[in-house]
Motif scaffolding. Structure first.
Motif: not given
Ligand SMILES: *Cc1c(COP(=O)(O)O)cnc(C)c1O
Length: 399
Positions: A127-135, A272-277
């Motif tokens: 959805r947002f590209g690379e770099g959005k990885t923090a938890i 919405a999450v499932a759509d990306t897997i």
């Protein structure tokens, strides 16, 4: 004979099993209802339930029958093929979880936490590209022992000796909205929370904190993941512990009690999450096997019955009253009561491990959470008499 077999089992444990646990000197042989029996015939009232696993206690006829019937038919074929028990359980889980539309099955809590972390990373990248990885996780959290789950587990003792674990994790203070807000940013792909903390000391998330987490996740395009591996499936008196808050997560992790003692885990995901897997993005050999999913179907159907949950709330409120009386009577040793439903913490002035050992000696098994909290996790089928019995032992050992 019994004493010999006990000594033999204890010695073989000490000689051959990796010593990552300190176990007491008896050997558990069988269970019936809410009681366990050791090899020497001693009986224990069980307020541990295999760590919040044995929701229906021991020897439940329907669980045993389903297990043996399924075992004679089919135990495992892998996820390369359809099996009816996994499909039926997925349908049941989704029907009971508003806003969650898909299930991924695994074999344990930590495995499905890893799955949820991977799905969050995959979604954010899509959805947002690379770099959005923090938890973002919370102080007092426990999410498992593998490299991703342990990275979001607060206790340093579990994490530091194994560095570097999964990078990108950071912690906010539990129930502190300002601290959570400060931890958020555009780089955050997920916030992971236990609605009632287990290992961390039985702290209950305030509804306002869960609502704030939802709002912050929406503001930053992050996913909200609730870890209900310990507090879910009826333990707190509602099917899901987050239910009373009215907040809906994007993913929900479930495990401990789901298959009545057989290993299982599940991540529930929004569409919405499932759509990306996609096919091949994640997998497991044993996850969703017909044996554990057949039994889980029985456990989940039984526990999610409104009459069963009403029974849990009734006995839980009796436990609560009894604990409050005990705390009032022993105000010097019992400092605080925590938790909800049949997931309770008793904070003591002294050592929780010492109290646990003393209780054991009097035929009551309890767990601990940290140094000073006794953790009570009875099977969900306990009756008021089992509350009286446990309270009598606690009164004796704490006075
Ligand atoms: C127990 C637990 C886990 C880990 O589950 P395992 O099956 O031991 O890997 C994760 N999260 C919570 C909240 C737990 O209580």
């Amino acid at each position: 004979m019994a004493a010999e077999s006990r000594a033999d089992a204890v010695q073989a444990d000490r000689d051959y099993i990796l010593q990552t646990y300190t176990r007491p000197d008896f050997v558990i042989e069988r269970g019936a209802g809410v009681y366990l029996f050791d090899t020497e015939g001693r009986r224990y009232l069980d307020y541990v339930s295999g760590i919040a696993v044995n929701a229906l206690g021991y020897g439940d006829p329907e669980v045993t029958q389903t297990l043996t019937e399924q075992a004679t038919k089919l135990i495992h074929v892998s996820n390369l093929y359809h099996t009816a028990p996994a499909s039926a359980l997925a349908r049941l889980l989704v029907a009971s979880s508003p806003g969650l539309d898909r299930v991924f099955f695994g074999n344990s809590g930590t495995e499905v936490v890893e799955g949820a972390l991977k799905f969050a990373r995959r979604y954010a990248r899509d959805r947002f590209g690379e770099g959005k990885t923090a938890i973002v996780a919370c102080d007092g959290s426990f999410h498992g022992r593998t490299m991703g789950a342990v990275a979001i587990t607060a206790r340093e003792k579990y994490r530091e000796p194994f560095m570097p674990v999964m990078p990108g994790a950071r912690f906010a203070r539990f129930n502190d909205v300002a601290s959570l807000e400060a931890a958020m940013g555009d780089d955050v792909c997920a916030v992971v929370l236990e609605p009632v903390q287990g290992e961390g000391g039985l702290m209950v998330a305030e509804h306002s904190f869960l609502r704030a987490a939802r709002e912050l996740c929406d503001r930053y395009g992050a996913l909200l993941i609730f870890d209900e591996i310990q507090c879910g499936v009826g333990r707190t008196g509602t099917l899901w512990a987050h239910e009373p808050s009215g907040v809906r997560p994007d993913m929900l992790t479930v495990a401990k009690p789901l298959a009545g003692g057989l290993p299982i885990g599940a991540v529930l995901l929004s569409q919405a999450v499932a759509d990306t897997i996609h096919v091949g993005d994640h997998g497991t050999t044993f996850g969703g096997n017909p044996l554990s999913t057949a039994v889980a179907g029985v456990v989940f159907r039984r526990v999610s019955d409104p009459a069963f949950l009403a029974q849990v709330r009734a006995v839980a409120s009796y436990l609560d009253e009894s604990l409050q009386d005990l705390a009032a009577e022993l105000s010097g040793t019992v400092l605080e009561l925590r938790g909800r439903g049949l997931m309770r913490g008793v904070r003591l002035a002294g050592s929780a491990a010492a109290a646990r050992e003393a209780a054991q000696h009097h035929g009551l098994l309890v767990a601990t959470a940290g140094d000073d909290v006794l953790r009570l996790l009875p099977p969900l089928i306990i009756a008021p008499t089992h509350v009286d019995e446990a309270i009598a032992v606690l009164r004796q050992v704490l006075k």
